[in-house]
Design an enzyme around this catalytic site. Structure first.
Site, mmCIF file in Angstrom:
data_model
loop_
_atom_site.group_PDB
_atom_site.id
_atom_site.type_symbol
_atom_site.label_atom_id
_atom_site.label_comp_id
_atom_site.label_asym_id
_atom_site.label_seq_id
_atom_site.Cartn_x
_atom_site.Cartn_y
_atom_site.Cartn_z
ATOM 1 N N LYS A 1 -9.715 0.221 -1.926
ATOM 2 C CA LYS A 1 -9.927 -0.081 -0.508
ATOM 3 C C LYS A 1 -11.356 0.255 -0.098
ATOM 4 O O LYS A 1 -11.834 1.374 -0.314
ATOM 5 C CB LYS A 1 -8.931 0.727 0.327
ATOM 6 C CG LYS A 1 -8.901 0.379 1.799
ATOM 7 C CD LYS A 1 -7.782 1.181 2.475
ATOM 8 C CE LYS A 1 -7.594 0.783 3.928
ATOM 9 N NZ LYS A 1 -6.487 1.560 4.559
ATOM 10 N N GLU B 1 0.853 -1.191 0.000
ATOM 11 C CA GLU B 1 0.000 0.000 0.000
ATOM 12 C C GLU B 1 0.890 1.243 0.000
ATOM 13 O O GLU B 1 1.928 1.276 0.663
ATOM 14 C CB GLU B 1 -0.873 -0.011 1.256
ATOM 15 C CG GLU B 1 -1.749 1.220 1.437
ATOM 16 C CD GLU B 1 -2.376 1.286 2.824
ATOM 17 O OE1 GLU B 1 -3.432 1.914 2.954
ATOM 18 O OE2 GLU B 1 -1.787 0.711 3.770
ATOM 19 N N CYS C 1 -4.228 -3.120 4.311
ATOM 20 C CA CYS C 1 -3.893 -2.615 5.641
ATOM 21 C C CYS C 1 -4.914 -3.018 6.710
ATOM 22 O O CYS C 1 -5.157 -4.194 6.935
ATOM 23 C CB CYS C 1 -3.694 -1.101 5.583
ATOM 24 S SG CYS C 1 -2.696 -0.441 6.951
#
Length: 523
Positions: free
Chosen positions: A330, A269, A381
């Site tokens: 995301k 990321e 994440c």
């Protein structure tokens, strides 16, 4: 009389509150970076001892004290953003445990208290993982058990089910040591046998490591970032060049026969915070790396849009022949980290929030990413902690999980270790290999049983090539999906209702006020 009763209650609650605060701090030590999971079996009994015999109001105070201390020890890494942010989060999450304390203090009086209390704990975890702003599921008991035998049960009952098991073991410990609960000697003996059986037999629970007969070679690239804390936020081009340079070194090692040629390369990321579709210099850097290795790279890129003053954190499949292809955006951005709730109202008063920049718009589709005949489940994440995000990619056919993450802000604080432990539990739960690529936190390879094949050091450049199994089969946990969560939460809510009903029945009736007779005599 009422004032005296309230004063007596405060006197009783204060020492219990201190006990509960100590218990909350002990529970925080069960998790990484301390990694003392068995303390979880002591912390909950301490809380129950403090709650035993108090009123609903007393339960709120004691439970909140426990929860605030718990999160103060668990997430001090948020102080990198600001000490006030860490305190605010601890208080917010602590309030959920105040609600738990209110109901659990009354549920301890019920016959089936040993069922209701751990179910209430799961309901509390569900609440913290859901609200506000999508929740913060960082404090679930299950996350502490990646290295302990009971953690293997996650493959069968999922993360919520494992939290229930741990909470139930804590209840058994409480019953074992606290005779005032009214548990007979036979009952305490049964509790001891149950504890030994659950802990001992969980070590023998089988976890499948088999794939579908196919393996894939994948490289995790950790390019490292300059600076510490918030400093890397201003070094976007350097971060991207670092990942290119490490990838070029990988290709040189492949050419020299030092490592096997990978079939896919994973960048983390924020390996580029500059949109490569809008910035030619960034695109050139990426294409240089892709052209050198000659295989697709899953690039972690921040893209502009889709709306004005918006951005998206994505994983972009960049093919050496066809260029950029599928994009996963995301789905669960972090509030106050990637977007600001009530932005227009808060920005004039909290100038520090300007550091967040543009609002991150959430994606709408799961990260199911096919690359060269293998289906990867891309999770970015903090999303690894959210059940729905992980469940969706597994349902979508993900054969291998990928976690692209950026821990640069939290290096050396314990946050990367906690996230890696959560990731290990997801490997056990799903029965999937997990490939982790971080900018400079912890990158690595986690086997389907949660064991570690490779784990990088923090704050260094790292590249690792692994041959991992491709798997289509499902664990019992992934087959059950959300049912354990809903059933256990429902039981917790049922226990709360029963506790309140029993409390109303036990409350002594207030005698009617005496009325004076016409002659002035009270009757």
């Amino acid at each position: 009389m009422v004032e005296q009763a309230e004063r007596t209650e405060r006197v009783r609650v204060l020492p219990r509150l201190l006990v509960a605060v100590a218990g909350g701090a002990v529970l925080g030590l069960a998790f990484e970076p301390y990694n003392l999971p068995w303390l979880a079996l002591l912390a909950l009994p301490v809380l129950l001892i403090a709650l035993r015999g108090v009123s609903v109001k007393g339960g709120i105070v004691i439970g909140a004290g426990f929860g605030i201390a718990y999160y103060a020890v668990l997430v001090p890494w948020l102080s990198v953003i600001g000490g006030d942010a860490a305190i605010a989060l601890a208080i917010l999450e602590g309030l959920f445990y105040g609600v738990f304390g209110a109901f659990a203090s009354q549920a301890l009086k019920l016959r089936l208290w040993m069922l209701w209390v751990p179910a209430m704990w799961v309901a509390t975890e569900f609440a913290t993982a859901s609200v506000p702003f999508g929740g913060f599921p960082w404090g679930r008991l299950a996350w502490a058990f990646a290295d302990a035998w009971p953690g293997r049960l996650a493959a069968y009952v999922g993360i919520p089910g494992l939290s229930f098991v741990i909470a139930f073991l804590g209840v058994l410990v409480y019953a074992l040591v606290w005779s005032k609960q009214g548990v007979s000697r036979v009952g305490r003996g049964a509790a001891l046998i149950a504890i030994v059986a659950v802990v001992g037999l969980s070590g023998a629970v089988p976890l499948s490591m088999d794939g579908n007969g196919k393996t894939v070679s994948a490289a995790m690239v950790q390019g490292n970032v300059p600076g510490e804390g918030l400093e890397p936020l201003g070094e976007a081009r350097t971060v991207t060049r670092n990942h290119r340079d490490v990838t070029l070194q990988l290709q040189r090692d492949v050419a020299a026969g030092k490592v096997a040629k990978p079939e896919v390369v994973i960048w983390p990321e924020n390996s580029t915070d500059i949109d490569p579709f809008k910035d030619q210099q960034t695109r050139t850097v990426i294409e240089e790396a892709v052209g050198a290795v000659g295989v697709p790279i899953l690039v972690g890129a921040v893209l502009e849009g889709p709306g004005e003053n918006e951005r998206q954190t994505t994983g972009v499949v960049w093919d050496p022949a066809t260029g950029p292809g599928q994009i996963y955006a995301k789905r669960h951005p972090v509030p106050f980290g990637e977007y600001i709730p009530f932005r227009e109202q808060l920005l004039p008063y909290i100038k520090r929030l300007e550091m967040v920049g543009r609002q991150t718009a959430p994606g709408t589709s799961p990260g199911v990413v096919p690359i060269n005949g293998v289906t990867y489940g891309d999770v970015i994440c903090f999303e690894i902690a959210y059940d729905g995000v992980v469940a969706d990619v597994v349902k979508g056919g993900a054969q291998i999980l990928v976690v692209q993450t950026n821990n640069a802000t939290y290096g050396g604080t314990g946050q990367p270790e906690q996230q890696f432990a959560i990731t290990r539990m997801r490997a056990i739960e799903t029965g999937r290999t997990v490939l982790v690529a971080s900018t400079n936190g912890i990158s690595g390879v986690i086997r389907p049983d949660g064991s570690i094949e490779h784990k990088s050091k923090q704050g260094t450049a790292d590249v690792y090539v692994a041959s991992v199994p491709v798997r289509d089969g499902h664990t019992l946990a992934t087959r059950l999906g959300g049912w354990p969560q809903w059933i256990l939460t429902g039981l917790g809510m049922m226990g709360a209702v029963l506790a309140l009903v029993a409390r109303r029945r036990q409350r002594p009736a207030t005698p009617p006020a005496a009325k004076p007779s016409p002659e002035g005599v009270t009757v």
